[in-house]
Design an enzyme around this catalytic site. Sequence first.
Site, PDB file in Angstrom:
ATOM      1  N   TYR A  32       0.863  -1.175   0.000  1.00  0.00           N
ATOM      2  CA  TYR A  32       0.000   0.000   0.000  1.00  0.00           C
ATOM      3  C   TYR A  32       0.905   1.232   0.000  1.00  0.00           C
ATOM      4  O   TYR A  32       0.858   2.083   0.880  1.00  0.00           O
ATOM      5  CB  TYR A  32      -0.982  -0.002   1.169  1.00  0.00           C
ATOM      6  CG  TYR A  32      -2.291   0.668   0.797  1.00  0.00           C
ATOM      7  CD1 TYR A  32      -3.141   0.076  -0.122  1.00  0.00           C
ATOM      8  CD2 TYR A  32      -2.637   1.902   1.319  1.00  0.00           C
ATOM      9  CE1 TYR A  32      -4.315   0.699  -0.508  1.00  0.00           C
ATOM     10  CE2 TYR A  32      -3.819   2.540   0.936  1.00  0.00           C
ATOM     11  CZ  TYR A  32      -4.650   1.926   0.028  1.00  0.00           C
ATOM     12  OH  TYR A  32      -5.807   2.538  -0.361  1.00  0.00           O
ATOM     13  N   GLU A  35       4.435   7.916  -0.773  1.00  0.00           N
ATOM     14  CA  GLU A  35       5.660   8.668  -1.062  1.00  0.00           C
ATOM     15  C   GLU A  35       6.763   8.385  -0.030  1.00  0.00           C
ATOM     16  O   GLU A  35       7.947   8.463  -0.366  1.00  0.00           O
ATOM     17  CB  GLU A  35       5.317  10.161  -1.123  1.00  0.00           C
ATOM     18  CG  GLU A  35       6.343  11.049  -1.750  1.00  0.00           C
ATOM     19  CD  GLU A  35       6.813  10.594  -3.139  1.00  0.00           C
ATOM     20  OE1 GLU A  35       8.040  10.687  -3.381  1.00  0.00           O
ATOM     21  OE2 GLU A  35       5.996  10.144  -3.962  1.00  0.00           O
ATOM     22  N   HIS A  37       7.483   5.403   1.337  1.00  0.00           N
ATOM     23  CA  HIS A  37       8.161   4.200   0.824  1.00  0.00           C
ATOM     24  C   HIS A  37       9.023   4.546  -0.395  1.00  0.00           C
ATOM     25  O   HIS A  37      10.175   4.107  -0.509  1.00  0.00           O
ATOM     26  CB  HIS A  37       7.130   3.162   0.364  1.00  0.00           C
ATOM     27  CG  HIS A  37       6.229   2.632   1.434  1.00  0.00           C
ATOM     28  ND1 HIS A  37       4.873   2.842   1.421  1.00  0.00           N
ATOM     29  CD2 HIS A  37       6.475   1.865   2.527  1.00  0.00           C
ATOM     30  CE1 HIS A  37       4.315   2.235   2.452  1.00  0.00           C
ATOM     31  NE2 HIS A  37       5.273   1.639   3.161  1.00  0.00           N
TER      32      HIS A  37
HETATM   33  P1  AMP Z   1       5.665  -0.293   6.214  1.00  0.00           P
HETATM   34  O1  AMP Z   1       5.161  -0.661   4.850  1.00  0.00           O
HETATM   35  O2  AMP Z   1       4.738   0.557   6.997  1.00  0.00           O
HETATM   36  O3  AMP Z   1       6.184  -1.505   6.971  1.00  0.00           O
HETATM   37  O4  AMP Z   1       6.932   0.626   5.976  1.00  0.00           O
HETATM   38  C1  AMP Z   1       8.019   0.198   5.195  1.00  0.00           C
HETATM   39  C2  AMP Z   1       9.175   1.159   5.377  1.00  0.00           C
HETATM   40  O5  AMP Z   1       8.770   2.467   4.984  1.00  0.00           O
HETATM   41  C3  AMP Z   1       9.625   1.248   6.839  1.00  0.00           C
HETATM   42  O6  AMP Z   1      11.047   1.324   6.875  1.00  0.00           O
HETATM   43  C4  AMP Z   1       8.996   2.539   7.286  1.00  0.00           C
HETATM   44  O7  AMP Z   1       9.705   3.167   8.334  1.00  0.00           O
HETATM   45  C5  AMP Z   1       9.072   3.371   6.019  1.00  0.00           C
HETATM   46  N1  AMP Z   1       8.111   4.464   6.054  1.00  0.00           N
HETATM   47  C6  AMP Z   1       6.782   4.382   6.350  1.00  0.00           C
HETATM   48  N2  AMP Z   1       6.222   5.609   6.347  1.00  0.00           N
HETATM   49  C7  AMP Z   1       7.200   6.482   6.047  1.00  0.00           C
HETATM   50  C8  AMP Z   1       7.261   7.905   5.894  1.00  0.00           C
HETATM   51  N3  AMP Z   1       6.188   8.682   6.042  1.00  0.00           N
HETATM   52  N4  AMP Z   1       8.451   8.471   5.591  1.00  0.00           N
HETATM   53  C9  AMP Z   1       9.557   7.711   5.425  1.00  0.00           C
HETATM   54  N5  AMP Z   1       9.578   6.359   5.551  1.00  0.00           N
HETATM   55  C10 AMP Z   1       8.414   5.756   5.858  1.00  0.00           C
END
Ligand code: AMP
Length: 285
Positions: A32, A35, A37
């Site tokens: 999902y 920006e 990611h």
């Molecule tokens: P997730 O899909 O939520 O497990 O996130 C995957 C990666 O994206 C993890 O390393 C998160 O810390 C990073 N991430 C999620 N949201 C953000 C954001 N707003 N800014 C920067 N990195 C993010």
Amino acid sequence: MQVIDSAKDMQREAARLRAAGRVVGFVPTMGYLHEGHLSLMRIARERSDVLVVSIFVNPTQFRPGEDFDAYPRDYERDARLLQDVGCDILFYPNAAEMYPDGYRTYVIVERLGDVLEGAARPGFFRGVATVVTKLFNIVQPHLAIFGQKDVQQAAVIQRMVQDLNLPVEIVVGPIIREQDGLAMSSRNAYLSPEERRDATVLYKALTRAREAVAAGERDVETIIASMEAMIGQAASARVDYIAVVNPQTFEPVAQIDRQVLALLAVFIGSTRLIDNMLVTPANRH
Ligand code: AMP
């Protein structure tokens, strides 16, 4: 973009790339994509020859009653975004591929994994550390990028990589925010329009802490009280925790005499959001 769903095939491809001298950069996600990611993927792109992204909603980091089933998923849209950002390989396993019958092995990072998010969500970092170890062994990246958005997760992984001598460099990318300050998150999709407006209180509370410290406030209790008051202004918001900690150890701080990390977890309706900010006292004259 190549899509691989088998751990064995991914491992074989990773070994081939490494043998050919290619630098492999890796961004693990739960999909999902937004920006936040994509920003991590651009960092990986710049520093590597081959970009591997994983999409896996990891069941072991959810407790019963949490949002594993409801977690938003949109494979087609994610695949398009990955094409556009220049992803070379998408590793997209299912749960049975990662945790086949008889699975029994877990990775636990003590202390750092037990406080804050670890205390609020018991077993969460055990699930994260386990899946990231598995993903590192499958993808065999030279470097892996994590977001400052999940700052404690990044610290837990850095600790684990150091403790277990894992041959991967961890890079942490900055928090990407919406225009009004809300940190981007796949979970923002759960918010109703009213809740979406209320959700800005997380960033406002962190900004209030930063401004108070810049203006000379040094007492953490006072700062947390003013953050709580800010959260209290949003009808749908309920504080789970607010903490001001040492950015290395994540231990609580009482007086601010050097850089600290302010973190919070807040329920907006039934959606639990987290955010954080590094806060630095102004130089003394
Ligand atoms: P997730 O899909 O939520 O497990 O996130 C995957 C990666 O994206 C993890 O390393 C998160 O810390 C990073 N991430 C999620 N949201 C953000 C954001 N707003 N800014 C920067 N990195 C993010």
